[in-house]
Write a protein that holds these residues in place. Sequence first.
Motif, PDB file in Angstrom:
ATOM      1  N   ALA A 100       0.833  -1.209   0.000  1.00  0.00           N
ATOM      2  CA  ALA A 100       0.000   0.000   0.000  1.00  0.00           C
ATOM      3  C   ALA A 100       0.866   1.257   0.000  1.00  0.00           C
ATOM      4  O   ALA A 100       0.579   2.220  -0.725  1.00  0.00           O
ATOM      5  N   THR A 101       1.925   1.260   0.798  1.00  0.00           N
ATOM      6  CA  THR A 101       2.827   2.414   0.832  1.00  0.00           C
ATOM      7  C   THR A 101       3.492   2.615  -0.520  1.00  0.00           C
ATOM      8  O   THR A 101       3.610   3.750  -1.018  1.00  0.00           O
ATOM      9  N   GLY A 102       3.897   1.529  -1.138  1.00  0.00           N
ATOM     10  CA  GLY A 102       4.569   1.620  -2.432  1.00  0.00           C
ATOM     11  C   GLY A 102       3.668   2.120  -3.538  1.00  0.00           C
ATOM     12  O   GLY A 102       4.069   2.985  -4.330  1.00  0.00           O
ATOM     13  N   VAL A 103       2.434   1.592  -3.610  1.00  0.00           N
ATOM     14  CA  VAL A 103       1.552   2.045  -4.690  1.00  0.00           C
ATOM     15  C   VAL A 103       1.156   3.505  -4.480  1.00  0.00           C
ATOM     16  O   VAL A 103       0.998   4.253  -5.460  1.00  0.00           O
ATOM     17  N   ARG A 104       1.021   3.932  -3.235  1.00  0.00           N
ATOM     18  CA  ARG A 104       0.741   5.362  -2.987  1.00  0.00           C
ATOM     19  C   ARG A 104       1.853   6.227  -3.551  1.00  0.00           C
ATOM     20  O   ARG A 104       1.605   7.245  -4.214  1.00  0.00           O
ATOM     21  N   GLN A 105       3.092   5.830  -3.274  1.00  0.00           N
ATOM     22  CA  GLN A 105       4.233   6.613  -3.758  1.00  0.00           C
ATOM     23  C   GLN A 105       4.245   6.644  -5.278  1.00  0.00           C
ATOM     24  O   GLN A 105       4.456   7.694  -5.899  1.00  0.00           O
ATOM     25  N   ASN A 106       4.016   5.498  -5.898  1.00  0.00           N
ATOM     26  CA  ASN A 106       3.990   5.418  -7.362  1.00  0.00           C
ATOM     27  C   ASN A 106       2.894   6.299  -7.945  1.00  0.00           C
ATOM     28  O   ASN A 106       3.121   7.049  -8.905  1.00  0.00           O
ATOM     29  N   ILE A 107       1.702   6.209  -7.374  1.00  0.00           N
ATOM     30  CA  ILE A 107       0.555   6.979  -7.880  1.00  0.00           C
ATOM     31  C   ILE A 107       0.813   8.478  -7.786  1.00  0.00           C
ATOM     32  O   ILE A 107       0.548   9.232  -8.732  1.00  0.00           O
ATOM     33  N   LYS A 108       1.322   8.915  -6.644  1.00  0.00           N
ATOM     34  CA  LYS A 108       1.574  10.345  -6.456  1.00  0.00           C
ATOM     35  C   LYS A 108       2.537  10.883  -7.509  1.00  0.00           C
ATOM     36  O   LYS A 108       2.321  11.968  -8.075  1.00  0.00           O
ATOM     37  N   LEU A 109       3.600  10.131  -7.782  1.00  0.00           N
ATOM     38  CA  LEU A 109       4.585  10.615  -8.755  1.00  0.00           C
ATOM     39  C   LEU A 109       4.030  10.559 -10.173  1.00  0.00           C
ATOM     40  O   LEU A 109       4.270  11.471 -10.980  1.00  0.00           O
ATOM     41  N   LEU A 110       3.279   9.519 -10.498  1.00  0.00           N
ATOM     42  CA  LEU A 110       2.655   9.444 -11.825  1.00  0.00           C
ATOM     43  C   LEU A 110       1.685  10.595 -12.038  1.00  0.00           C
ATOM     44  O   LEU A 110       1.693  11.261 -13.076  1.00  0.00           O
ATOM     45  N   HIS A 111       0.847  10.869 -11.038  1.00  0.00           N
ATOM     46  CA  HIS A 111      -0.094  11.986 -11.141  1.00  0.00           C
ATOM     47  C   HIS A 111       0.626  13.329 -11.227  1.00  0.00           C
ATOM     48  O   HIS A 111       0.199  14.227 -11.966  1.00  0.00           O
ATOM     49  N   LYS A 112       1.706  13.458 -10.504  1.00  0.00           N
ATOM     50  CA  LYS A 112       2.487  14.696 -10.563  1.00  0.00           C
ATOM     51  C   LYS A 112       2.980  14.952 -11.983  1.00  0.00           C
ATOM     52  O   LYS A 112       3.119  16.107 -12.413  1.00  0.00           O
ATOM     53  N   ASN A 113       3.215  13.872 -12.722  1.00  0.00           N
ATOM     54  CA  ASN A 113       3.683  13.970 -14.096  1.00  0.00           C
ATOM     55  C   ASN A 113       2.550  13.882 -15.111  1.00  0.00           C
ATOM     56  O   ASN A 113       2.768  13.590 -16.287  1.00  0.00           O
ATOM     57  N   GLU A 114       1.327  14.131 -14.640  1.00  0.00           N
ATOM     58  CA  GLU A 114       0.130  14.181 -15.496  1.00  0.00           C
ATOM     59  C   GLU A 114      -0.120  12.861 -16.218  1.00  0.00           C
ATOM     60  O   GLU A 114      -0.566  12.834 -17.363  1.00  0.00           O
ATOM     61  N   MET A 115       0.171  11.754 -15.539  1.00  0.00           N
ATOM     62  CA  MET A 115      -0.163  10.432 -16.056  1.00  0.00           C
ATOM     63  C   MET A 115      -1.309   9.847 -15.237  1.00  0.00           C
ATOM     64  O   MET A 115      -1.331   9.979 -14.004  1.00  0.00           O
ATOM     65  N   ASN A 116      -2.266   9.232 -15.918  1.00  0.00           N
ATOM     66  CA  ASN A 116      -3.380   8.585 -15.250  1.00  0.00           C
ATOM     67  C   ASN A 116      -2.962   7.203 -14.761  1.00  0.00           C
ATOM     68  O   ASN A 116      -1.955   6.648 -15.209  1.00  0.00           O
ATOM     69  N   VAL A 117      -3.796   6.638 -13.873  1.00  0.00           N
ATOM     70  CA  VAL A 117      -3.420   5.390 -13.220  1.00  0.00           C
ATOM     71  C   VAL A 117      -4.591   4.409 -13.207  1.00  0.00           C
ATOM     72  O   VAL A 117      -5.737   4.803 -12.965  1.00  0.00           O
ATOM     73  N   MET A 118      -4.282   3.150 -13.476  1.00  0.00           N
ATOM     74  CA  MET A 118      -5.187   2.057 -13.143  1.00  0.00           C
ATOM     75  C   MET A 118      -4.529   1.238 -12.043  1.00  0.00           C
ATOM     76  O   MET A 118      -3.386   0.795 -12.199  1.00  0.00           O
ATOM     77  N   MET A 119      -5.242   1.049 -10.923  1.00  0.00           N
ATOM     78  CA  MET A 119      -4.751   0.161  -9.878  1.00  0.00           C
ATOM     79  C   MET A 119      -5.305  -1.239 -10.143  1.00  0.00           C
ATOM     80  O   MET A 119      -6.503  -1.407 -10.353  1.00  0.00           O
ATOM     81  N   LYS A 120      -4.414  -2.226 -10.096  1.00  0.00           N
ATOM     82  CA  LYS A 120      -4.798  -3.599 -10.466  1.00  0.00           C
ATOM     83  C   LYS A 120      -4.243  -4.578  -9.430  1.00  0.00           C
ATOM     84  O   LYS A 120      -3.249  -5.280  -9.666  1.00  0.00           O
ATOM     85  N   PRO A 121      -4.891  -4.669  -8.254  1.00  0.00           N
ATOM     86  CA  PRO A 121      -4.443  -5.641  -7.254  1.00  0.00           C
ATOM     87  C   PRO A 121      -4.516  -7.058  -7.823  1.00  0.00           C
ATOM     88  O   PRO A 121      -5.541  -7.452  -8.383  1.00  0.00           O
ATOM     89  N   GLN A 122      -3.439  -7.815  -7.689  1.00  0.00           N
ATOM     90  CA  GLN A 122      -3.376  -9.138  -8.302  1.00  0.00           C
ATOM     91  C   GLN A 122      -3.022 -10.222  -7.287  1.00  0.00           C
ATOM     92  O   GLN A 122      -2.375  -9.960  -6.278  1.00  0.00           O
ATOM     93  N   ILE A 123      -3.456 -11.432  -7.617  1.00  0.00           N
ATOM     94  CA  ILE A 123      -3.147 -12.604  -6.801  1.00  0.00           C
ATOM     95  C   ILE A 123      -2.030 -13.398  -7.470  1.00  0.00           C
ATOM     96  O   ILE A 123      -2.033 -13.595  -8.691  1.00  0.00           O
TER      97      ILE A 123
END
Length: 354
Positions: A100-123
């Motif tokens: 959870a901490t890692g995906v938050r960090q990734n999302i924040k930086l992607l959004h900062k760079n005007e990139m959209n995100v799909m979150m895809k929790p996987q098994i």
Amino acid sequence: MSKMVLLSRVVFCFCLFFVVAGCAQKKDSFKEKTIQQASISKINGVSLVAAPDSLLQKNIAPLKEIHANYATVMPFGFIKSLNHPEVIYNQERQWFGETATGVRQNIKLLHKNEMNVMMKPQIWVWNGEFTGLVKMASEEDWLQLENSYQEFILGFAKVAEEESVEILCIGTELEKFIEHRPEYWRDLIAEVKKVYNGKLTYAANWDEYKRVPFWDALDYIGVDAYFPISDSKTPTIAETRAGWERWKEDLKMFSEKKNKKILFAEYGYRNVDFSGKEPWKSDREMTSTNAEAQINLLEGLYQSLWKENWFAGGFLWKWFIAHEKVGGETNNQFTPQNKPAEVTVAKYYTKFNK
């Protein structure tokens, strides 16, 4: 009023009418062109592989260079076996990008760079067994799995809402789980919608999507697009386009039937011989390298589908954050990074960029 003045005014009005009409026609033409352009803008995504370290600004530059406008972040949960009822996730020993901490960090930086995100929790099933075969042996185990999986998905759905993630994928290739517990999935979707307000999809395997019973409750028909395309060692672009015709018609008809756009939650090809025959194969026994096959298969896919209005776009499988250290022409796995196919991806992502 003299006849000359009257005639002048008539001529003036006549000319004015054609000027206004011409402007209106140009405006309508511009409007039509704009609508056409908007209709072919796509989700040009990459499946960002979870990494042991943080996503850095330098890792974003290669995504910009290929004109990607979306990235998937993939937190992982683990199941010990195909009939084990507990999902283990968000553990300290997991890679940073899987938590959870890692995906938050990734999302924040992607959004900062005007990139959209799909979150895809996987098994991930231990030993790499196919998740589509996850099936419990008893009612008690099914109920335990349902509770564990709901906790897993709702936890990341809350993260997705807090980080304003654009799309959330509620599962990937869980065919037996859906077949045996269809009502559970409708209940799960209802619970997700209580905590997350973005778009929803599910990633069905290429031979599964028609049997998923809850597309009406989601926003996109998600497909992991490993369709068999060609038996050739090195399929040509023409062969690839021909190979897509059957699947393309099926996808179009299904999209129209469900009134939902098709989204390729995953798509891609390896740079190996016969890579269009069984595109899902990732085993190490395939030792050849064939850059032309990967290029032609991607070219044929983009030419066949990316211009279709019923098609939303897709997420290329797969993309590593350490761009300078991965891929290359001696690597024969799925990533196009530092291979000739990367140029192909960039060409079409530029053409269909939002």
